[in-house]
Motif scaffolding. Structure first.
Motif, PDB file in Angstrom:
ATOM      1  N   MET A 245       0.725  -1.399   0.004  1.00 30.90           N
ATOM      2  CA  MET A 245      -0.015  -0.039   0.097  1.00 30.90           C
ATOM      3  C   MET A 245       0.919   1.480   0.099  1.00 30.90           C
ATOM      4  O   MET A 245       1.917   1.323   0.475  1.00 30.90           O
ATOM      5  CB  MET A 245      -0.721  -0.067   1.194  1.00 30.90           C
ATOM      6  N   CYS A 246       0.371   2.393  -0.672  1.00 32.95           N
ATOM      7  CA  CYS A 246       1.070   3.771  -0.744  1.00 32.95           C
ATOM      8  C   CYS A 246       0.195   4.761  -0.743  1.00 32.95           C
ATOM      9  O   CYS A 246      -0.896   4.781  -1.308  1.00 32.95           O
ATOM     10  CB  CYS A 246       1.858   3.578  -1.909  1.00 32.95           C
ATOM     11  N   GLY A 247       0.411   5.716   0.361  1.00 34.09           N
ATOM     12  CA  GLY A 247      -0.627   6.899   0.463  1.00 34.09           C
ATOM     13  C   GLY A 247      -0.365   7.543   1.650  1.00 34.09           C
ATOM     14  O   GLY A 247       0.199   6.990   2.608  1.00 34.09           O
ATOM     15  N   LEU A 248      -0.747   8.810   1.683  1.00 31.97           N
ATOM     16  CA  LEU A 248      -0.691   9.657   2.780  1.00 31.97           C
ATOM     17  C   LEU A 248      -1.733   9.277   3.840  1.00 31.97           C
ATOM     18  O   LEU A 248      -2.518   8.460   3.494  1.00 31.97           O
ATOM     19  CB  LEU A 248      -1.161  10.922   2.508  1.00 31.97           C
ATOM     20  N   PRO A 249      -1.515   9.354   5.168  1.00 31.66           N
ATOM     21  CA  PRO A 249      -2.311   8.956   6.067  1.00 31.66           C
ATOM     22  C   PRO A 249      -3.708   9.390   5.902  1.00 31.66           C
ATOM     23  O   PRO A 249      -3.983  10.762   5.703  1.00 31.66           O
ATOM     24  CB  PRO A 249      -1.551   9.530   7.365  1.00 31.66           C
ATOM     25  N   GLY A 250      -4.807   8.481   6.052  1.00 25.94           N
ATOM     26  CA  GLY A 250      -6.047   9.250   5.687  1.00 25.94           C
ATOM     27  C   GLY A 250      -6.559   8.986   4.562  1.00 25.94           C
ATOM     28  O   GLY A 250      -7.572   9.364   4.194  1.00 25.94           O
ATOM     29  N   THR A 251      -5.796   8.270   3.546  1.00 19.23           N
ATOM     30  CA  THR A 251      -6.536   8.124   2.159  1.00 19.23           C
ATOM     31  C   THR A 251      -7.257   6.879   2.057  1.00 19.23           C
ATOM     32  O   THR A 251      -7.753   6.666   0.856  1.00 19.23           O
ATOM     33  CB  THR A 251      -5.120   7.898   1.178  1.00 19.23           C
TER      34      THR A 251
END
Length: 383
Positions: A245-251
């Motif tokens: 998984m990859c993405g800013l917190p809260g995505t």
């Protein structure tokens, strides 16, 4: 919504105040909408390479050169806007990166990488479609490649990599406009080098398209093995799949996992952080080691699993990918993105909430994954 990173030929998008082939550039309107461009006029350049003057003068000359080129005029309206946006913003970070030494010499080291990140945020604020936004960012990032590619240790690898991210014919057009928009003693040599770049890309079938690897596995091996042959058709001996998984917190990474792969075991750094009583602002070494130990157990037993963390910078991803690939795993990166306002709201509702200033710092550091990193990348972007 899962999206394709290739730009749909039916998509119409216009960058603000991009001229048509029959109109002039309206610099007054551009400066009114983008007042931050005024700082370019206060930023001097090394006269050896830019005798035309400050960065704003150069930017205007580059844009004027671009719109006069027949290849630009022959493009559709969306593609013209993509190149114009890149030309307008390609030196946006120079005021922040420029340094003047005691002897008067001027350098702007790091302005390209910083500029790419700045351009991404500018285009996000304009609600630019993801594929178009990332194409512009890639042009800013690799726009000088046609000038310097032959000086690379492996020129072929450099153009093949670039072709996976953006069209090399667009890079050549950007580089030509950049050179025609400056005053320097080696201008004709640079233009000749750009023509050589065009021919070299055509020769290797990656001028107006990505280099055609035999398979996703062949592409992965090429970018993760020294002296690899791009024509090699690899035999698939992978034994399991790791979803990173990859993405800013809260995505919404947890939600995506629950909706799409509730059957797979998940290594969650947030969950480990809660179980071990470690705050997001504390030293994270123990959490990472515990997660890697769990991953090795799954890898050794050939059990597919999900690695759930932000993974927003390439060095962190590459270290994990080396670990997973060493056990013959197929690596699939799932990137999630939502508008910043929604992201902050979703983060506020999380059990493991991240402080808002930390999220903004993460956003500044974000490096979106690309096809040179993994066997497969899926982009889920909400607008």
């Amino acid at each position: 919504m899962m999206i394709d990173t290739e730009i749909d030929t039916n998509t119409f998008w216009k960058f603000p105040h991009c001229p048509t082939i029959d109109t002039q550039i309206n610099w007054t309107k551009i400066l009114t909408q983008f007042p931050f461009l005024q700082s370019l006029a206060k930023c001097e350049q090394n006269p050896t390479y830019h005798a035309e003057g400050n960065v704003w003068i150069h930017t205007q000359l580059v844009c004027e050169a671009l719109v006069s080129l027949p290849d630009w005029q022959a493009m559709n309206a969306t593609d013209r806007s993509i190149l114009f946006a890149a030309a307008l913003l390609h030196d946006i970070a120079k005021p922040l990166a420029t340094q003047v030494a005691e002897d008067g010499s001027i350098t702007a080291k790091g302005h390209v990488n910083l500029g790419a990140r700045m351009v991404r945020q500018i285009l996000q604020d304009l609600q630019t479609p993801f594929a178009i936004r990332e194409a512009i960012v890639a042009i800013v990032q690799y726009g000088s490649l046609p000038i310097w590619f032959w000086d690379k240790t492996d020129p072929l690898r450099s153009i093949i990599k670039a072709s996976q991210l953006v069209r090399c014919d667009w890079l050549a057009l950007m580089a030509e406009a950049d050179v025609r928009g400056r005053i320097c003693n080696d201008r004709e040599r640079l233009l000749d080098t750009i023509e050589f770049f065009r021919e070299y890309c055509r020769e290797h079938n990656c001028f107006d398209r990505p280099y055609p690897f035999a398979s996703n596995l062949s592409r992965f091996i090429y970018f993760h093995k020294e002296a690899a042959d791009p024509t090699y058709a690899a035999f698939d001996d992978t034994r399991l799949e790791v979803i990173m998984m990859c993405g800013l917190p809260g995505t919404g990474k947890d939600y995506w996992i629950a909706q799409n792969h509730p059957d797979l075991p998940v290594i969650s750094l947030d969950r480990l952080r809660l179980e071990m009583g470690i705050l997001p602002t504390d030293e994270q070494g123990k959490i990472v080691q515990a997660a890697r130990d769990l991953a090795k157990a799954y890898l050794q037993s050939e059990t597919s699993f999900i690695w759930n963390a932000t993974n927003i910078v390439k060095p962190i991803r590459s270290g994990l990918i080396r670990l997973f690939a060493g056990y013959r795993a197929r690596i699939r990166i799932v990137y999630l993105e939502v508008p910043i306002d929604r992201l902050l709201q979703q983060n506020h509702a999380r059990q493991a909430q991240i402080p808002t200033p930390v999220i903004h710092r993460y956003r500044d550091r974000l490096e979106i994954p690309d096809l040179t990193e993994a066997h497969q990348i899926d982009y889920f972007v909400e607008v």
